[in-house]
Design a protein around this motif. Sequence first.
Motif, PDB file in Angstrom:
ATOM      1  N   LYS A 267       0.863  -1.189   0.000  1.00  0.00           N
ATOM      2  CA  LYS A 267       0.000   0.000   0.000  1.00  0.00           C
ATOM      3  C   LYS A 267       0.897   1.236   0.000  1.00  0.00           C
ATOM      4  N   PRO A 268       0.441   2.318  -0.622  1.00  0.00           N
ATOM      5  CA  PRO A 268       1.321   3.490  -0.675  1.00  0.00           C
ATOM      6  C   PRO A 268       1.581   4.092   0.711  1.00  0.00           C
ATOM      7  N   ASP A 307      -3.301  12.183   2.883  1.00  0.00           N
ATOM      8  CA  ASP A 307      -1.896  11.813   2.938  1.00  0.00           C
ATOM      9  C   ASP A 307      -1.425  11.624   1.498  1.00  0.00           C
ATOM     10  N   GLY A 308      -0.122  11.499   1.301  1.00  0.00           N
ATOM     11  CA  GLY A 308       0.345  11.309  -0.068  1.00  0.00           C
ATOM     12  C   GLY A 308       1.805  10.930  -0.143  1.00  0.00           C
ATOM     13  N   VAL A 309       2.147  10.204  -1.213  1.00  0.00           N
ATOM     14  CA  VAL A 309       3.547   9.830  -1.440  1.00  0.00           C
ATOM     15  C   VAL A 309       3.970  10.272  -2.836  1.00  0.00           C
ATOM     16  N   MET A 310       5.282  10.371  -3.009  1.00  0.00           N
ATOM     17  CA  MET A 310       5.819  10.753  -4.322  1.00  0.00           C
ATOM     18  C   MET A 310       6.938   9.791  -4.685  1.00  0.00           C
ATOM     19  N   SER A 311       6.919   9.307  -5.916  1.00  0.00           N
ATOM     20  CA  SER A 311       7.938   8.348  -6.348  1.00  0.00           C
ATOM     21  C   SER A 311       9.313   9.009  -6.358  1.00  0.00           C
ATOM     22  N   GLN A 312      10.327   8.258  -5.909  1.00  0.00           N
ATOM     23  CA  GLN A 312      11.698   8.754  -5.869  1.00  0.00           C
ATOM     24  C   GLN A 312      12.553   8.105  -6.950  1.00  0.00           C
ATOM     25  N   GLN A 316       9.901   3.027  -8.411  1.00  0.00           N
ATOM     26  CA  GLN A 316       8.770   3.351  -7.540  1.00  0.00           C
ATOM     27  C   GLN A 316       7.583   3.877  -8.345  1.00  0.00           C
ATOM     28  N   LEU A 320       3.903   2.256  -8.267  1.00  0.00           N
ATOM     29  CA  LEU A 320       2.697   3.021  -7.924  1.00  0.00           C
ATOM     30  C   LEU A 320       1.675   2.908  -9.051  1.00  0.00           C
TER      31      LEU A 320
ATOM     32  N   ARG B 185       9.962   1.999   2.079  1.00  0.00           N
ATOM     33  CA  ARG B 185       8.679   2.702   2.038  1.00  0.00           C
ATOM     34  C   ARG B 185       8.648   3.709   0.889  1.00  0.00           C
ATOM     35  N   TYR B 186       7.435   4.129   0.559  1.00  0.00           N
ATOM     36  CA  TYR B 186       7.304   5.286  -0.319  1.00  0.00           C
ATOM     37  C   TYR B 186       7.527   6.537   0.519  1.00  0.00           C
ATOM     38  N   VAL B 187       7.985   7.559  -0.124  1.00  0.00           N
ATOM     39  CA  VAL B 187       8.280   8.795   0.589  1.00  0.00           C
ATOM     40  C   VAL B 187       7.053   9.694   0.602  1.00  0.00           C
ATOM     41  N   LYS B 188       6.686  10.137   1.792  1.00  0.00           N
ATOM     42  CA  LYS B 188       5.511  11.004   1.900  1.00  0.00           C
ATOM     43  C   LYS B 188       5.853  12.433   1.521  1.00  0.00           C
TER      44      LYS B 188
END
Lengths: 468, 250
Positions: A267-268, A307-312, A316, A320, B185-188
Amino acid sequence: MNPEILGRLHNLLGDQGLRTDPLSCQTYGRDWTKTYEPAPSAIALPTSTAQVQAIIQLANQNGFKLVPSGGRTGLSGGAVAAQGELVVSLARMNKILAFHAQDRSLVCEAGVITAQLQQFAETKGLFYPVDFASAGSSQIGGNIATNAGGIKVIRYGLTRQQVLGLEIVTGKGELLKLNHGLVKNATGYDLRHLFIGSEGTLGIITQATLQLLRAPENLTVLVLGVPEFAALMQILQRFQANLDLTAFEFFSDRALHYVVQDKGLAKPFVTPAPYYALLEFENDSAQREQAALQAFQDCIEQGFVLDGVMSQSQTQAKNLWRLREMISETIAVYTPYKNDLSVRVSLVAEFLKAVDQIVTERYAAFEVIWYGHIGDGNLHLNILKPATMDKAEFFEHCAAVNEQVFVLTQSLQGSISAEHGVGLLKRDYLAYSRSAEEIAYMRALKTLFDPHWVLNPNKLLSIDTSSL
Amino acid sequence: MKILVAIKRVLDYSVKVRVKTDHSDVDLANAKMSMNPFCEIAVEEAVRLKEAGVASEIIVVSIGSKAVQETIRSAMAMGADRGIWIDSGEAALSPLTIAQLLAKVVQAEQPSVVLLGKQAIDSDDNQTGQMLAALCDYPQATFASKVTIADSKATVVREVDGGLQTLQLALPLVVTTDLRLNEPRYVKLPDIMKAKKKPLDTQTPESLGVSLNNSVKMIKVEPPSERKAGIMVPDVDALINSLKNQAKVL
């Protein structure tokens, strides 16, 4: 099919070009719409435009029907052959014929697989922007015949926007070469556009000239948790004020649940959210990233985002994307009733809420899975069959849902098929999105290009014998 | 307890690798670069140790041109507290030189645990962690798939050929991470914003007193030979025939 015609087809196409075995008939007789039983008379696999032309002429002379066939990944039964038709598969016409660096275009045969096209463009340092989950199987001819959309429409448009030229054999058997790769061509009716999205009812596409684009840089994916439908469109508006998004998708927590469970993906983030938005943009400068972060900050403050995530990394970003792209495949085992609807972007929130209400109020036992290309106003509504209900009863209920959803769609001047086409599945509902006058013109056009209605009969428009 | 994590910026795992036309190196022009996946696992492990209350501070160090700052920021967004960038410009560095530079950082920071990826996916050397342990005279546990730290001791499960090996080691130590240690983990997004404000110190080989004399020279890079396209056979007999006579596997 009578043996004499089969013999003539065999002479024309050779051993490799004609199949009648049961396995081929099963395989080539249907697409991803699994509701129809395939029953083609035979499968023709031509290798040239001349052979396609000969097949169509033979069909006209002998009164048999044809189903043009690409990668058969359609979801409206457009490539189903259930009435003893001859399937004309373009699978062997799969060559990229020319690349024009200066025009940034290529010419290819109709059977080239979408992913091959994308890879070819990549080797030239360019980009073919039409992309969707079935790109590894779907063919460009089918993409054009259905005006395929997918996940990058918000930035690059539909297949239509990429088509610079077409070679067509009409239902009459005539060869047309349309637009010749020109960017500008103001010489009257642009017939090319009639064939794009015609679902194989007017002619068979044999070749296409396609526009390639600059490859996007550092595509970066955000996945955001969203508290309610209405917030989705606020997020879209806020981000679009700062950035040109290359994708804006959404899916519900139920959809994510199935993907995470079946595909073993992470899960993200752990913060629970009923809906998720997936955004993609070209992160090609620090300023651009800052703009995205600023938009996110604003959305958090307004309560649009939980909430939120960003691919690095690209890895990733890919993972996603899989959360969204695997949905269709994952829920397929639950015999979903699928619908593909669109309304104007500004009406999406209202529409979503109303459809959700219809389904949850009247069919509480059904599980609804939402996802879609929401930035284009395009929603995929999926209702899963309860394990205890039999297929026939389920589809009966679904037909009733259809009716209500389509009435709603019509009232908002939306489309009952945003990108999956009409085929067999939506044919009898066409009037919810098209006026009687429009349909009459469509029928007239059909008869003009295909006077004996040999091509993909009963798809999109039903054969009305009185009109022949 | 302090943890030092060394990370490397490499060609993204998902990017198709292209060789320069003169075969001098891999073509990195306009290619997407990101954190080495094993280094990502090392950062993740450090963050988990901090979340578990074992570690109090995570320092991330990376060596290279200005662009590695971006990778350090990414590690800080995952949860590292501060970063050290060793500005080595565009110079090609051998594992020994890298280990010498890192040893200087270890000397200055005195971490209890040094975490590194077992190898970088670009050069595939798998040497830096081991050399660093030797230079610092620290015990080492390579290819870690489980790390437990308690009572000033580390228990590390290592992936060895055909099985697992469990070691107990005294602190301070060097640990290199294997694939199964954790899933990063994914980065928030809020953490990306916070990471921009975290301290990032700049060092140079000169400031650390290390000279960059590279004893290894790359002579040539060649792409793997292309696979031949498959063929379609009409039936089982033809399949067996071609397996026997063409592929010669039957």
